[in-house]
Design a protein around this motif. Sequence first.
Motif, PDB file in Angstrom:
ATOM      1  N   MET A  24      -6.487   2.555  -1.637  1.00  0.00           N
ATOM      2  CA  MET A  24      -6.103   2.223   0.070  1.00  0.00           C
ATOM      3  C   MET A  24      -6.651   3.505   0.856  1.00  0.00           C
ATOM      4  O   MET A  24      -6.557   4.722   0.252  1.00  0.00           O
ATOM      5  CB  MET A  24      -4.767   1.994   0.042  1.00  0.00           C
ATOM      6  CG  MET A  24      -4.525   1.433   1.692  1.00  0.00           C
ATOM      7  SD  MET A  24      -5.716   0.141   1.936  1.00  0.00           S
ATOM      8  CE  MET A  24      -5.430   0.215   3.742  1.00  0.00           C
ATOM      9  N   LYS A  78      -4.683  -4.224  -2.947  1.00  0.00           N
ATOM     10  CA  LYS A  78      -4.705  -2.805  -3.934  1.00  0.00           C
ATOM     11  C   LYS A  78      -5.663  -2.413  -4.558  1.00  0.00           C
ATOM     12  O   LYS A  78      -5.725  -1.368  -4.740  1.00  0.00           O
ATOM     13  CB  LYS A  78      -3.042  -2.935  -4.772  1.00  0.00           C
ATOM     14  CG  LYS A  78      -1.765  -2.721  -4.159  1.00  0.00           C
ATOM     15  CD  LYS A  78      -0.625  -3.024  -5.095  1.00  0.00           C
ATOM     16  CE  LYS A  78      -0.804  -1.683  -6.241  1.00  0.00           C
ATOM     17  NZ  LYS A  78       0.108  -2.117  -7.223  1.00  0.00           N
ATOM     18  N   GLU A 124     -12.887   4.314  -1.066  1.00  0.00           N
ATOM     19  CA  GLU A 124     -12.065   4.690  -0.309  1.00  0.00           C
ATOM     20  C   GLU A 124     -12.440   5.845   0.762  1.00  0.00           C
ATOM     21  O   GLU A 124     -11.900   5.751   1.739  1.00  0.00           O
ATOM     22  CB  GLU A 124     -10.617   4.793  -0.994  1.00  0.00           C
ATOM     23  CG  GLU A 124     -10.207   3.849  -1.981  1.00  0.00           C
ATOM     24  CD  GLU A 124     -10.040   2.465  -1.430  1.00  0.00           C
ATOM     25  OE1 GLU A 124     -10.025   2.427  -0.198  1.00  0.00           O
ATOM     26  OE2 GLU A 124      -9.874   1.516  -2.240  1.00  0.00           O
ATOM     27  N   ASN A 183      -3.793   3.239  -7.247  1.00  0.00           N
ATOM     28  CA  ASN A 183      -4.150   2.151  -6.613  1.00  0.00           C
ATOM     29  C   ASN A 183      -5.404   2.353  -5.704  1.00  0.00           C
ATOM     30  O   ASN A 183      -6.037   3.578  -6.108  1.00  0.00           O
ATOM     31  CB  ASN A 183      -3.030   1.844  -5.686  1.00  0.00           C
ATOM     32  CG  ASN A 183      -2.550   2.893  -4.307  1.00  0.00           C
ATOM     33  OD1 ASN A 183      -3.130   3.943  -4.524  1.00  0.00           O
ATOM     34  ND2 ASN A 183      -2.091   2.186  -3.422  1.00  0.00           N
ATOM     35  N   GLU A 207      -5.957  -6.567   7.104  1.00  0.00           N
ATOM     36  CA  GLU A 207      -5.372  -5.213   7.274  1.00  0.00           C
ATOM     37  C   GLU A 207      -5.225  -4.872   8.713  1.00  0.00           C
ATOM     38  O   GLU A 207      -4.875  -5.971   9.548  1.00  0.00           O
ATOM     39  CB  GLU A 207      -6.389  -4.083   6.650  1.00  0.00           C
ATOM     40  CG  GLU A 207      -6.160  -4.310   5.194  1.00  0.00           C
ATOM     41  CD  GLU A 207      -6.906  -3.209   4.186  1.00  0.00           C
ATOM     42  OE1 GLU A 207      -7.958  -2.456   5.142  1.00  0.00           O
ATOM     43  OE2 GLU A 207      -6.667  -3.117   3.067  1.00  0.00           O
ATOM     44  N   ARG A 232       0.836  -1.147   0.051  1.00  0.00           N
ATOM     45  CA  ARG A 232      -0.031  -0.098   0.088  1.00  0.00           C
ATOM     46  C   ARG A 232       0.661   1.328  -0.071  1.00  0.00           C
ATOM     47  O   ARG A 232       0.310   2.364  -0.567  1.00  0.00           O
ATOM     48  CB  ARG A 232      -1.015   0.065   1.234  1.00  0.00           C
ATOM     49  CG  ARG A 232      -1.855  -1.065   0.952  1.00  0.00           C
ATOM     50  CD  ARG A 232      -2.157  -1.600   2.622  1.00  0.00           C
ATOM     51  NE  ARG A 232      -3.431  -2.720   2.503  1.00  0.00           N
ATOM     52  CZ  ARG A 232      -3.199  -3.968   2.281  1.00  0.00           C
ATOM     53  NH1 ARG A 232      -1.713  -4.146   1.942  1.00  0.00           N
ATOM     54  NH2 ARG A 232      -4.174  -4.961   2.165  1.00  0.00           N
TER      55      ARG A 232
END
Length: 794
Positions: free
Chosen positions: A392, A792, A425, A390, A237, A195
């Motif tokens: 995150m 990702k 996100e 990506n 995570e 990440r």
Amino acid sequence: MRKLLFACLGLFAGTAYSQDIKNNPGSNHGNKFEQLGTILPTPNEYRTASGAPGPKYWQQRADYDIKCELDEEKLRLTGSETVTYFNNSPDVLTYLWLQLDENEHSSEKNANYQDASSIGKQTVDIQMDRYEEKKNDFGVNIVKLTDALGKELKYTVNKTMMRVELPAALKPGQKFVFKCDWNYKISDRMKEGGRGGYEYFAEDGNYLFTIAQWYPRLCVYSDFQGWQNHQFTGRGEFALTFGNFKVAMTVPSDHMVGSTGECINYAAVLTPTQMSRWQKAQTAKDVTEIVTLDEAKKAEKTKSKTKKTWIYKADNVRDFAWTSSRRFIWDAIPANVEGKKVMCMSFYSKEAYGLYRPYSSKAVAHTIKTYSKFSVPYPYPVAQSIEAANGMEYPMICFNYGRTAPDGTYSEGTKYGMLGVIIHEVGHNFFPMIVNSDERQWSWMDEGLNTFVEYLTEELWDNKFPTRRGPAAYIADYMKLPKDQLEPIMTNSENIIQFGPNAYSKPATGLNILRETIMGRELFDYAFKEYSRRWAFKHPQPADLFRTLEDASGEDLDWFWRGWFYSTDATDIAIDTVRYLRPEFGEPTNGNQPVNGMNKIKLAKPQVNTFEDISKIRNKEDKSIVFATDADTTLRDFYWRYARGLEPIDTATYEVPAVTNTQKADDAVQAKFKDKHIYELTFSNKGGLVMPIIVEFTYTDGTTEVDRIPAQIWRKNEGKVTKVYAKDKEVKSIKLDPMRETADINESNNTWGTIAEPSKFQLYKLKQNTRGQSTGITPMQKAQEKKGDVKKAF
């Protein structure tokens, strides 16, 4: 005639028969409706049976004061942090556990011990290069670890975890202050995965840094687990502790920095022009560029040798991340969220300008407003979207994708993919950054809940948003897979094989089924908001969610949690038989052979249903809803017009049928027949999952009617039930689950009678709507997964 009529009336007295019982041994019914009981943890003074925090609920706190420096030439980050840890638990602690996530990339300290490799797979070269053929120098180097007075502390590093020995026992109510100096080599995340790291742009020799999981940070110590020190393998995570942060980041002086929190020294790091734009943006009605496209292009050409220090503060957050690059364009727009101003901002390179400039910051604003409506008011002063190829999330900042073609054009898929990732996100600010679940143990409590509210938010952006995770029909292909390819939602993050469907799609779909089909919007929305309110800035567990939704709604949902979350059963409800009689005539009116005074008619051939998401239909019917693309017409582009037929359609290939609404009966043909038409329907549960039975009747006059039978009809026989209907009109055909609300995996046994064939255009659109849904992963996400870094993509 009288006997036949009494027989007919007798059918109404018992609509569920105990036939063909196939329940668990020792019981003839009710297993799927038993209470979860000891499957859920026993309520206690920390977590109550209602799902609320108990009177003695507690959680730890960790405050950080960090100074760090980014060395762009050597690609190294050096830091020094002072941590204040508060023991709010009733326990005496003799050591602390910290996470060293950058050890994920280390050839010697990594935690990827569980991953296998084989010749011929795309990942083998990456794995061997990372871990087997050569040693690298990735991973955190602990330079110095002392207490507040400078006395060295003993510590042990185990892969991605570090245990710090306390010089004296830390009693309840006490705090401990320690200091840690560290550094690490920043990885190329485009090659190494992960990440955090950098992306290198060879054409101009510049970098884009995403600094995440970058500082040694406290593990969670909780009432239900003790220390959450499970290793970070790259999949599950983070479980993290709330606290206050002050972070000073020294970077090249021509870099722009976006970060968790509020910058407290803009006047020292921005030019007077940029500062003026920032002040103007505070009250602007539209997006304001703080750093323009031309300025970003100019900055790419020269690389400053001097440094600047940006200082940020963030209170009551569980993590801290930041980004730095001289390539950034920066824009902002204020949003009013329930009376509070939130600065919605975006940072992006020129490659993303054509998409991020018109959409990103407005999508951020739409997201925090919508999530606030369905959960809790957004509490922070800033929300940011960073284009970094990506996806995150971190408090107040997230990294997304969305670059245009070199000429500035973009496809419809890229546009909606970008919007979906930004919404997802940014939405993570609520789940799990505020409602702080344990992602290391339960990915679905983070990703699933967030994907559900993402779905609601996409539906309110544009009523034709091509959302993929939420509608029940889209999870059916996954649920019909062989049992050995499935796992329950209640599976630990590291053990999940089908990560996209299991952690994202299926839990989101389950919540949507509760909202639209089982509980109804009013009850569900109230209960979901109550869960969010109860557990904001706390550490909920699955039982807290399950119990709260029941407690706040008055609905017993243990059967749903048992089936949808704890099992791999699927929905497959079939119409077995339809028996018809006219009691006033005594004999059937058609030519079919009577069976015991009734007609037994064969099932129709399988038909393909046309499909429109029920949420979209109900949103259109709700006059109080204003979609974002209607409130702000600048959000409409070519693809918006094309979806509504305002741009040319390829009529040479497909015929466009007139749109009809089969949900509502035709008012012109409402005349009732003098005599009743009696229908006895027999349903069988072939998939094992109990669900409501939704029956759509189409009459010979063309009108339709829908009956919704609660799932509790299966309570006394989970395999087969019957239901009798007395109709004023003759039924031409019957269809189960006409709006595809229950994730039925076999629609071929859902019809009786004659169902109209869909047009070629409808079949084409259906195929487009359901393409790629067996995994619940978008093409972008599939590409990311092939790189060996599933997360990702999300």
